[in-house]
Write a protein that holds these residues in place. Structure first.
Motif, PDB file in Angstrom:
ATOM      1  N   PHE A  28     -12.504  10.640 -14.692  1.00 55.15           N
ATOM      2  CA  PHE A  28     -11.998  10.414 -13.356  1.00 55.15           C
ATOM      3  C   PHE A  28     -11.661   8.944 -13.129  1.00 55.15           C
ATOM      4  N   VAL A  29     -11.872   8.142 -14.156  1.00 52.98           N
ATOM      5  CA  VAL A  29     -11.537   6.729 -14.034  1.00 52.98           C
ATOM      6  C   VAL A  29     -10.059   6.564 -14.255  1.00 52.98           C
ATOM      7  N   GLY A  30      -9.374   5.902 -13.345  1.00 48.55           N
ATOM      8  CA  GLY A  30      -7.943   5.716 -13.482  1.00 48.55           C
ATOM      9  C   GLY A  30      -7.595   4.720 -14.556  1.00 48.55           C
ATOM     10  N   SER A  31      -6.488   4.935 -15.202  1.00 47.03           N
ATOM     11  CA  SER A  31      -5.965   3.986 -16.173  1.00 47.03           C
ATOM     12  C   SER A  31      -4.634   3.463 -15.648  1.00 47.03           C
ATOM     13  N   THR A  32      -4.257   2.294 -16.111  1.00 46.86           N
ATOM     14  CA  THR A  32      -3.020   1.683 -15.662  1.00 46.86           C
ATOM     15  C   THR A  32      -2.189   1.225 -16.845  1.00 46.86           C
ATOM     16  N   TYR A  33      -0.900   1.145 -16.630  1.00 45.05           N
ATOM     17  CA  TYR A  33       0.020   0.676 -17.647  1.00 45.05           C
ATOM     18  C   TYR A  33       1.150  -0.046 -16.933  1.00 45.05           C
ATOM     19  N   TYR A  34       1.488  -1.239 -17.421  1.00 45.25           N
ATOM     20  CA  TYR A  34       2.454  -2.095 -16.731  1.00 45.25           C
ATOM     21  C   TYR A  34       3.660  -2.405 -17.593  1.00 45.25           C
ATOM     22  N   TRP A  81      11.176  -0.413 -13.374  1.00 44.48           N
ATOM     23  CA  TRP A  81       9.844   0.173 -13.368  1.00 44.48           C
ATOM     24  C   TRP A  81       8.810  -0.946 -13.434  1.00 44.48           C
ATOM     25  N   ILE A  82       7.755  -0.837 -12.602  1.00 41.65           N
ATOM     26  CA  ILE A  82       6.724  -1.875 -12.533  1.00 41.65           C
ATOM     27  C   ILE A  82       5.464  -1.447 -13.286  1.00 41.65           C
ATOM     28  N   GLY A  83       5.020  -0.225 -13.030  1.00 40.84           N
ATOM     29  CA  GLY A  83       3.797   0.239 -13.680  1.00 40.84           C
ATOM     30  C   GLY A  83       3.316   1.536 -13.064  1.00 40.84           C
ATOM     31  N   TYR A  84       2.242   2.079 -13.635  1.00 38.20           N
ATOM     32  CA  TYR A  84       1.654   3.284 -13.059  1.00 38.20           C
ATOM     33  C   TYR A  84       0.143   3.307 -13.233  1.00 38.20           C
ATOM     34  N   THR A  85      -0.492   4.157 -12.428  1.00 36.16           N
ATOM     35  CA  THR A  85      -1.893   4.478 -12.593  1.00 36.16           C
ATOM     36  C   THR A  85      -2.008   5.985 -12.753  1.00 36.16           C
ATOM     37  N   SER A  86      -2.953   6.420 -13.565  1.00 28.92           N
ATOM     38  CA  SER A  86      -3.106   7.840 -13.813  1.00 28.92           C
ATOM     39  C   SER A  86      -4.564   8.150 -14.109  1.00 28.92           C
ATOM     40  N   THR A  87      -4.863   9.446 -14.127  1.00 33.33           N
ATOM     41  CA  THR A  87      -6.202   9.914 -14.482  1.00 33.33           C
ATOM     42  C   THR A  87      -6.070  10.923 -15.603  1.00 33.33           C
ATOM     43  N   THR A  96       0.844  -1.191   0.000  1.00 35.60           N
ATOM     44  CA  THR A  96       0.000   0.000   0.000  1.00 35.60           C
ATOM     45  C   THR A  96       0.875   1.235   0.000  1.00 35.60           C
ATOM     46  N   CYS A  97       0.438   2.254  -0.691  1.00 29.91           N
ATOM     47  CA  CYS A  97       1.115   3.553  -0.706  1.00 29.91           C
ATOM     48  C   CYS A  97       0.101   4.601  -0.264  1.00 29.91           C
ATOM     49  N   THR A  98       0.363   5.205   0.878  1.00 25.99           N
ATOM     50  CA  THR A  98      -0.508   6.266   1.382  1.00 25.99           C
ATOM     51  C   THR A  98       0.054   7.604   0.934  1.00 25.99           C
ATOM     52  N   VAL A  99      -0.808   8.421   0.344  1.00 28.41           N
ATOM     53  CA  VAL A  99      -0.381   9.692  -0.251  1.00 28.41           C
ATOM     54  C   VAL A  99      -0.943  10.864   0.543  1.00 28.41           C
ATOM     55  N   SER A 100      -0.099  11.853   0.789  1.00 28.00           N
ATOM     56  CA  SER A 100      -0.536  13.104   1.407  1.00 28.00           C
ATOM     57  C   SER A 100       0.056  14.273   0.650  1.00 28.00           C
ATOM     58  N   GLY A 101      -0.608  15.417   0.727  1.00 27.67           N
ATOM     59  CA  GLY A 101      -0.113  16.588   0.025  1.00 27.67           C
ATOM     60  C   GLY A 101      -0.452  16.621  -1.449  1.00 27.67           C
ATOM     61  N   GLY A 102      -1.265  15.686  -1.890  1.00 32.63           N
ATOM     62  CA  GLY A 102      -1.670  15.640  -3.288  1.00 32.63           C
ATOM     63  C   GLY A 102      -2.762  14.610  -3.452  1.00 32.63           C
ATOM     64  N   SER A 103      -3.505  14.730  -4.552  1.00 31.96           N
ATOM     65  CA  SER A 103      -4.600  13.801  -4.796  1.00 31.96           C
ATOM     66  C   SER A 103      -4.221  12.787  -5.862  1.00 31.96           C
ATOM     67  N   ILE A 104      -4.559  11.527  -5.609  1.00 25.99           N
ATOM     68  CA  ILE A 104      -4.259  10.480  -6.587  1.00 25.99           C
ATOM     69  C   ILE A 104      -5.203  10.524  -7.777  1.00 25.99           C
ATOM     70  N   THR A 105      -6.170  11.467  -7.736  1.00 27.28           N
ATOM     71  CA  THR A 105      -7.061  11.610  -8.881  1.00 27.28           C
ATOM     72  C   THR A 105      -6.448  12.493  -9.959  1.00 27.28           C
ATOM     73  N   ALA A 106      -5.202  12.890  -9.755  1.00 24.43           N
ATOM     74  CA  ALA A 106      -4.490  13.678 -10.760  1.00 24.43           C
ATOM     75  C   ALA A 106      -3.069  13.136 -10.881  1.00 24.43           C
ATOM     76  N   ASP A 107      -2.460  13.390 -12.005  1.00 27.77           N
ATOM     77  CA  ASP A 107      -1.061  13.052 -12.252  1.00 27.77           C
ATOM     78  C   ASP A 107      -0.860  11.533 -12.380  1.00 27.77           C
ATOM     79  N   TYR A 108       0.405  11.128 -12.266  1.00 24.56           N
ATOM     80  CA  TYR A 108       0.789   9.742 -12.474  1.00 24.56           C
ATOM     81  C   TYR A 108       1.421   9.197 -11.189  1.00 24.56           C
ATOM     82  N   TRP A 109       1.092   7.960 -10.888  1.00 21.33           N
ATOM     83  CA  TRP A 109       1.565   7.324  -9.652  1.00 21.33           C
ATOM     84  C   TRP A 109       2.161   5.973 -10.004  1.00 21.33           C
TER      85      TRP A 109
END
Length: 122
Positions: free
Chosen positions: A58-64, A47-53, A21-34
């Motif tokens: 507002f639906v996240g997309s993923t790429y591995y 590199w393993i992968g990312y999720t983004s919006t 699990t990755c807990t995020v503060s100071g920013g929203s995971i509904t924006a940018d790339y994680w």
């Protein structure tokens, strides 16, 4: 400044599923790339992968990573502002320090979690 904190079991048995699990503060995971990135002992970053919006939805997309795609799942809980990584059928080769990383785009990584060590061993 975005802050990220990884958490999860430090030891996983072969053939089991690794869950972090990755807990995020100071920013929203509904924006940018994680991203999730790992570093096996004595080796470089992988590199393993990312999720983004996208701005379209507002639906996240993923790429591995193609080499890990069949075993990897990245998901997110927007109500808790956290990300999860699941890696199935792990082997000792999956032993690594796993990082959660923020990117505003263009594969520029500007904030990293401290990393969490995961060892795959029976």
């Amino acid at each position: 400044q975005v802050q990220l904190q990884e958490s999860g079991p430090g030891l996983v048995k072969p053939s089991q599923t690794l869950s972090l699990t990755c807990t995020v503060s100071g920013g929203s995971i509904t924006a940018d790339y994680w991203h999730w990135i790992r570093q096996p002992p004595g080796k470089g970053m992988e590199w393993i992968g990312y999720t983004s919006t996208t701005w379209l939805s507002f639906v996240g997309s993923t790429y591995y990573s193609p080499s890990l795609k069949s075993r990897t799942s990245i998901s997110r809980d927007t109500s808790k502002n956290l990300l999860t990584l699941q890696l199935t059928s792990v082997t000792p080769e999956d032993t690594a320090v796993y990082y959660c990383v923020h990117s505003p785009g263009s594969w520029y990584f500007d904030s990293w979690g401290q990393g969490t060590q995961v060892t795959v061993s029976s």
